[in-house]
Design a protein around this motif. Structure first.
Motif, PDB file in Angstrom:
ATOM      1  N   MET A 185       0.841  -1.196   0.000  1.00 46.70           N
ATOM      2  CA  MET A 185       0.000   0.000   0.000  1.00 46.70           C
ATOM      3  C   MET A 185       0.879   1.250   0.000  1.00 46.70           C
ATOM      4  N   LEU A 186       0.570   2.202  -0.870  1.00 46.69           N
ATOM      5  CA  LEU A 186       1.269   3.482  -0.905  1.00 46.69           C
ATOM      6  C   LEU A 186       2.794   3.312  -0.938  1.00 46.69           C
ATOM      7  N   HIS A 224       4.856   6.521  -1.146  1.00 43.92           N
ATOM      8  CA  HIS A 224       4.799   7.260   0.115  1.00 43.92           C
ATOM      9  C   HIS A 224       5.732   6.601   1.137  1.00 43.92           C
ATOM     10  N   ARG A 235       3.406  14.860  -2.328  1.00 43.49           N
ATOM     11  CA  ARG A 235       3.474  13.643  -1.512  1.00 43.49           C
ATOM     12  C   ARG A 235       3.789  13.987  -0.056  1.00 43.49           C
ATOM     13  N   GLU A 281       3.070  16.803   1.367  1.00 47.09           N
ATOM     14  CA  GLU A 281       1.841  17.411   1.910  1.00 47.09           C
ATOM     15  C   GLU A 281       0.844  16.328   2.323  1.00 47.09           C
ATOM     16  N   GLU A 282       0.741  15.294   1.524  1.00 48.98           N
ATOM     17  CA  GLU A 282      -0.163  14.189   1.882  1.00 48.98           C
ATOM     18  C   GLU A 282       0.290  13.510   3.171  1.00 48.98           C
ATOM     19  N   ASN A 299      -0.702  15.702   5.981  1.00 44.86           N
ATOM     20  CA  ASN A 299      -2.149  15.659   6.227  1.00 44.86           C
ATOM     21  C   ASN A 299      -2.586  14.334   6.840  1.00 44.86           C
ATOM     22  N   LEU A 300      -1.897  13.250   6.488  1.00 50.50           N
ATOM     23  CA  LEU A 300      -2.229  11.946   7.064  1.00 50.50           C
ATOM     24  C   LEU A 300      -1.715  11.807   8.499  1.00 50.50           C
ATOM     25  N   GLY A 301      -0.867  12.722   8.890  1.00 49.36           N
ATOM     26  CA  GLY A 301      -0.301  12.666  10.247  1.00 49.36           C
ATOM     27  C   GLY A 301       0.908  11.758  10.342  1.00 49.36           C
ATOM     28  N   PHE A 302       1.497  11.383   9.221  1.00 51.05           N
ATOM     29  CA  PHE A 302       2.662  10.486   9.243  1.00 51.05           C
ATOM     30  C   PHE A 302       3.974  11.249   9.458  1.00 51.05           C
ATOM     31  N   GLN A 339       2.444   7.875  14.416  1.00 48.31           N
ATOM     32  CA  GLN A 339       1.573   7.227  13.419  1.00 48.31           C
ATOM     33  C   GLN A 339       2.376   6.854  12.168  1.00 48.31           C
ATOM     34  N   GLU A 393       4.186   3.719  12.839  1.00 48.48           N
ATOM     35  CA  GLU A 393       3.285   2.561  12.746  1.00 48.48           C
ATOM     36  C   GLU A 393       3.049   2.185  11.274  1.00 48.48           C
ATOM     37  N   PHE A 394       2.859   3.217  10.441  1.00 47.63           N
ATOM     38  CA  PHE A 394       2.681   2.987   8.998  1.00 47.63           C
ATOM     39  C   PHE A 394       3.896   2.233   8.441  1.00 47.63           C
ATOM     40  N   HIS A 407       4.085  -1.507   9.024  1.00 50.08           N
ATOM     41  CA  HIS A 407       3.240  -2.342   8.166  1.00 50.08           C
ATOM     42  C   HIS A 407       3.754  -2.424   6.733  1.00 50.08           C
TER      43      HIS A 407
END
Lengths: 431, 166
Positions: B1-2, B5, B57, B59-60, B63-66, B87, B90-91, B94
């Protein structure tokens, strides 16, 4: 008379829905328009897959390229005689404006991502290589093709010339915003270009705008913002784009694994092999790609066949809003459920993010990462746009971003009603 | 996923913190030119290679808090400081995305100014040209930066160092 100064006996005009007329007087420009590499742009749509959402959006990069040329022609007419403007650069600006998108391929964005290509490399190759375009430019002077390539690549010594074609307020954006608004039929995208052209002034490094024209520039910035969210990043268009990318991935995967295509993918071979020559690249335009997609819909491979049927018949994936932070575990669970149900998640469960379609919002360039738009104040000093305009400051602050999850709802619904997998999938997707 | 990112997140994680948007842009570009498989597309801009895709990217990710972005006021300008959040950690746990080891390269880049990294990234942008042509091109496109011969010499050595480091 030298070729670079040759003028047509009579001015030629192209009727244009955005600018009314595109005027051509230079023999060089007329010859470039007639070159096969430029005519090919008629077969590349300006907005790629947007026609599945906005049925009018069938306009081509040919239309747009003529439009950019026309805007630059008008800007230069206003600049003549002003300090900092070198009239010797006129023909170079016009050629670069006309040819700036020459290297775009079919459905550029997906092709570039999947096959790791860059249309700018192909623009350079067409301008500098063994092409009709190169022969025409070289008649102007031996170093003229390189100059045109440098302007398009933004590495030309005269930054003012570059900024006409590529900056945060340039002819490229001013044309595509208006043209895309016209052909999609949306009411966004309109701004007073005539006013902006009248208040543009050349400086040593860039085009600036007289402070009195600030409100016209605000309108232009707003239209960029609205067009992005309402047209360019429309979720239905993105669905078609997701499927298109997956078709290309699947076709390449099958080729890499010695799948026997019923229709030999002749035009795609060098793309699959990662060695795309210029002639291969130029042969693959959008009608050719769409022909393959139609034929691949009858291939034995169920994934390729299904994806091609979807793309050709606008049988698109559905989508939900998705937060990769809050819904990370749901995504992992969905991935497993799709696999268990025999719906390959590599092709049928796709997260699409706003950064997957980069579009340049206005950047004030606080740390010198980008050159901003500068207003020319009455006293002669320059001031960055967002420091003068509350509207621009508001939309150039915190950015809106977006993530969506795409999937074939019809596949999920086709699972037996008593299927545990189906219930779990629908619960995660819609509850 | 992503996947893309996640690669940028791995960079932030290895950097501990990055100060300055221009520096961030140039660091990713230099790593990319050293063979690190970042996918963000770069174009040449007024201040050298720049990727709008990377800006979006980041900025995303904010915004996602990563990652966290802190705006700091310096004497007469602002700068931005980026760090991975909990967070974000944690991302990354995974994520199965792998990147080559980049810690050493990041360390040497962080020690340099954004002006110097602008020079290095500009030279790398023209790496299809001969050494002499690269230097001539830099003097053309970066006329106002007044890079000296010594700056160029240092930049060549730096490029060599970055390419050799693992």
């Amino acid at each position: 008379m030298h070729y670079k100064d040759e003028q047509l006996n009579e001015e030629k005009v192209f009727k244009d829905p955005v600018h009314r007329y595109v005027h051509v007087k230079d023999q060089v420009i007329w010859d470039l328009i007639g070159a096969p590499e430029f005519q090919r742009l008629r077969r590349i749509k300006q907005l790629g897959t947007s026609y599945v959402t906005f049925h009018g959006a069938e306009h081509s990069r040919f239309n747009h390229s003529l439009g950019v040329y026309e805007i630059v022609r008008r800007i230069i007419a206003n600049f003549e005689g002003r300090p900092d403007w070198n009239q010797e650069e006129r023909l170079l600006c016009l050629c670069a404006a006309l040819l700036h998108d020459l290297g775009h391929g079919p459905f550029s964005h997906s092709f570039e991502k999947v096959f790791k290509l860059d249309h700018e490399d192909f623009t350079r190759e067409i301008v500098l290589g063994d092409t009709h375009i190169n022969q025409i430019l070289a008649r102007v002077s031996a170093d003229f093709p390189q100059k045109v390539a440098d302007v398009i690549n933004k590495t030309y010594q005269d930054k003012l010339v570059v900024s006409l074609i590529s900056s945060q307020i340039d002819a490229d954006r001013m044309d595509y915003l208006q043209r895309d608004a016209y052909f999609t039929g949306v009411s966004y995208g309109h701004f007073d270009m005539e006013r902006i052209l009248r208040v543009m002034r050349p400086t040593e490094d860039q085009v600036v705008v007289k402070e009195s024209g600030m409100h016209a520039v605000e309108d232009y910035i707003m239209s960029r913002y609205q067009m992005y969210w309402q047209v360019y990043f429309h979720p239905v268009t993105r669905s078609a784009e997701v499927i298109l990318s997956k078709i290309l991935h699947r076709a390449k995967y099958l080729f890499d694994n010695n799948y026997q295509f019923a229709l030999q993918p002749t035009h795609f071979l060098s793309f699959f092999e990662g060695e795309v020559s210029l002639s291969d690249y130029l042969r693959l335009d959008e009608p050719v790609v769409l022909y393959y997609f139609q034929m691949w819909a009858d291939e034995e491979d169920p994934i390729l066949s299904d994806l091609c049927e979807r793309f050709s018949n606008r049988h698109l994936f559905k989508y939900i809003e998705f937060n990769p932070n809050l819904q990370m575990k749901e995504w992992m669970e969905l991935y497993r459920l799709f696999s268990d149900a025999g719906i390959d998640p590599e092709y049928y469960l796709v997260i699409d993010s706003s950064s997957d379609l980069p579009y340049d919002f206005y950047r004030p360039g606080e740390e010198g990462e980008r050159l901003p738009i500068h207003l020319l104040m009455p006293g002669g000093d320059l001031r960055e746009l967002s420091r003068q305009s509350d509207i621009v400051e508001a939309i150039s602050g915190k950015k809106r971003t977006d993530h969506k999850l795409y999937f074939p709802l019809d596949f999920v619904e086709a699972l037996p009603d008593d299927s545990d997998l189906k219930k779990k999938m629908l619960t995660i997707l819609f509850d | 996923m992503l996947t893309n990112h996640a690669k940028i997140m791995k960079f932030f994680k290895a950097s501990e913190e990055v100060v300055g948007r221009k520096k961030l842009q140039k660091m990713i570009y230099i790593l990319k030119k050293c063979g690190v498989p970042f996918e963000e597309k770069y174009e040449f801009h007024f201040y050298g290679p720049y990727s709008e895709e990377l800006t979006l990217r980041v900025e995303e990710l904010c915004n996602l808090g990563f990652i966290s972005e802190v705006k700091e006021k310096e004497k007469n300008y602002y700068q931005y400081r980026y760090q991975v959040t909990e967070q974000g950690e944690e991302f990354l746990q995974h994520s199965i995305v792998e990147l080559p080891v980049i810690d050493e390269r990041i360390k040497v880049m962080k020690e340099r100014s954004s002006r110097f990294l602008e020079l290095v990234s500009t030279m790398l942008y023209f790496d299809h040209l001969s050494k002499q042509e690269v230097e001539e091109k830099v003097q053309i496109v970066k006329k106002k930066q007044n890079y000296t011969e010594q700056d160029m010499k240092e930049a060549w050595a730096f490029i060599e160092e970055c390419k050799q480091k693992q």
